[in-house]
Design an enzyme around this catalytic site. Sequence first.
Site, PDB file in Angstrom:
ATOM      1  CG  ASP A  67      -0.273  -0.419   2.509  1.00 25.36           C
ATOM      2  OD1 ASP A  67       0.975  -0.386   2.555  1.00 25.36           O
ATOM      3  OD2 ASP A  67      -0.964  -0.753   3.469  1.00 25.36           O
ATOM      4  CG  ASN A 136      -8.809  -1.545  12.062  1.00 22.33           C
ATOM      5  OD1 ASN A 136      -7.858  -2.166  11.588  1.00 22.33           O
ATOM      6  ND2 ASN A 136      -9.289  -0.444  11.513  1.00 22.33           N
ATOM      7  CG  HIS A 138      -5.729  -2.189   8.849  1.00 23.58           C
ATOM      8  ND1 HIS A 138      -5.873  -0.913   9.348  1.00 23.58           N
ATOM      9  CD2 HIS A 138      -4.401  -2.394   8.803  1.00 23.58           C
ATOM     10  CE1 HIS A 138      -4.687  -0.395   9.590  1.00 23.58           C
ATOM     11  NE2 HIS A 138      -3.778  -1.271   9.267  1.00 23.58           N
ATOM     12  CD  GLU A 143      -8.681   1.066   7.929  1.00 20.61           C
ATOM     13  OE1 GLU A 143      -8.580   0.104   8.728  1.00 20.61           O
ATOM     14  OE2 GLU A 143      -8.189   2.181   8.148  1.00 20.61           O
TER      15      GLU A 143
HETATM   16  C1  GLP Z   1      -0.335   0.296   8.557  1.00 18.93           C
HETATM   17  C2  GLP Z   1      -0.039  -0.531   7.297  1.00 18.93           C
HETATM   18  C3  GLP Z   1      -0.286  -2.003   7.527  1.00 18.93           C
HETATM   19  C4  GLP Z   1       0.369  -2.446   8.831  1.00 18.93           C
HETATM   20  C5  GLP Z   1      -0.266  -1.714   9.978  1.00 18.93           C
HETATM   21  C6  GLP Z   1       0.279  -2.111  11.337  1.00 18.93           C
HETATM   22  O1  GLP Z   1      -1.637   0.741   8.642  1.00 18.93           O
HETATM   23  N1  GLP Z   1      -0.792  -0.111   6.171  1.00 18.93           N
HETATM   24  O2  GLP Z   1       0.224  -2.729   6.432  1.00 18.93           O
HETATM   25  O3  GLP Z   1       0.226  -3.817   9.005  1.00 18.93           O
HETATM   26  O4  GLP Z   1      -0.024  -0.324   9.777  1.00 18.93           O
HETATM   27  O5  GLP Z   1       1.438  -1.407  11.606  1.00 18.93           O
HETATM   28  P1  GLP Z   1       2.418  -1.642  12.800  1.00 18.93           P
HETATM   29  O6  GLP Z   1       3.241  -2.800  12.423  1.00 18.93           O
HETATM   30  O7  GLP Z   1       3.213  -0.367  12.876  1.00 18.93           O
HETATM   31  O8  GLP Z   1       1.577  -1.866  14.001  1.00 18.93           O
END
Ligand code: GLP
Length: 236
Positions: A67, A136, A138, A143
């Site tokens: 993304d 959440n 995702h 989402e």
């Molecule tokens: C972002 C990314 C996700 C990732 C998530 C969790 O929103 N788009 O791909 O998995 O954050 O991030 P973290 O590993 O910093 O908790």
Amino acid sequence: MRVLEVSNYEEMSALAAELIGAQVLLKPRCVLGLATGSSPIGTYERLVEAHREGRLDFSQVRTVNLDEYCGLRGDDPNSYRFFMDHHLFSRVNLQRENTHLPNGAAPDLEEECHRYEALIQSLGGVDLQLLGIGRNGHIGFNEPSDSFPPVVHTVQLTESTIQANSRLFERIEDVPTQAITMGVGTILKAERILLIAGADKRYILEEALTGRVTPQVPASVLQLHRDVTVIVCREE
Ligand code: GLP
């Protein structure tokens, strides 16, 4: 599905890097699906180490990221392109033209989504997709919603995601409210999936892996994939 419990972030990172490294050894011209966030930073650190020690060669590897934020150019320090350049791409021998992310600054985002989906398929699909998980549930930026998005698309980020990701921005107002993400369908097409989760994600992970498969918890769809490995930490 294999669920591997490890003690802490260090162990998670080492094991994830071993599995990704094994994929590269097995198929030097593989397509790696990559992720951003705090979870994979240690994994990338270990991959860089392995490369520097002469154990891993990325010269033929192609990468596609999950993304990107809309409205940020690749040279913006908050963009995911910048993150990937900084943590991995510029530190190993990946060819820059083999590293791909959606272009969040594209003038026509619809067209960009089509281009990115087609690009992934034109590379022959993803051999190993690395995933984190949002609070959440995702995956990528898919989402909670009423259906599983099939392909690359733009999304409106939820308040909780904007809050969670604001820690990396100077002000919460600076966090983009939209992103381009692989769809759940795009992610599920990967041959193998590797999900890494810190101890702070245990609660949502448990719900995703043992609860009902529902687009309200996007990661729950992984229960249907034939080759998923989850690495989860016991402690912070
Ligand atoms: C972002 C990314 C996700 C990732 C998530 C969790 O929103 N788009 O791909 O998995 O954050 O991030 P973290 O590993 O910093 O908790």
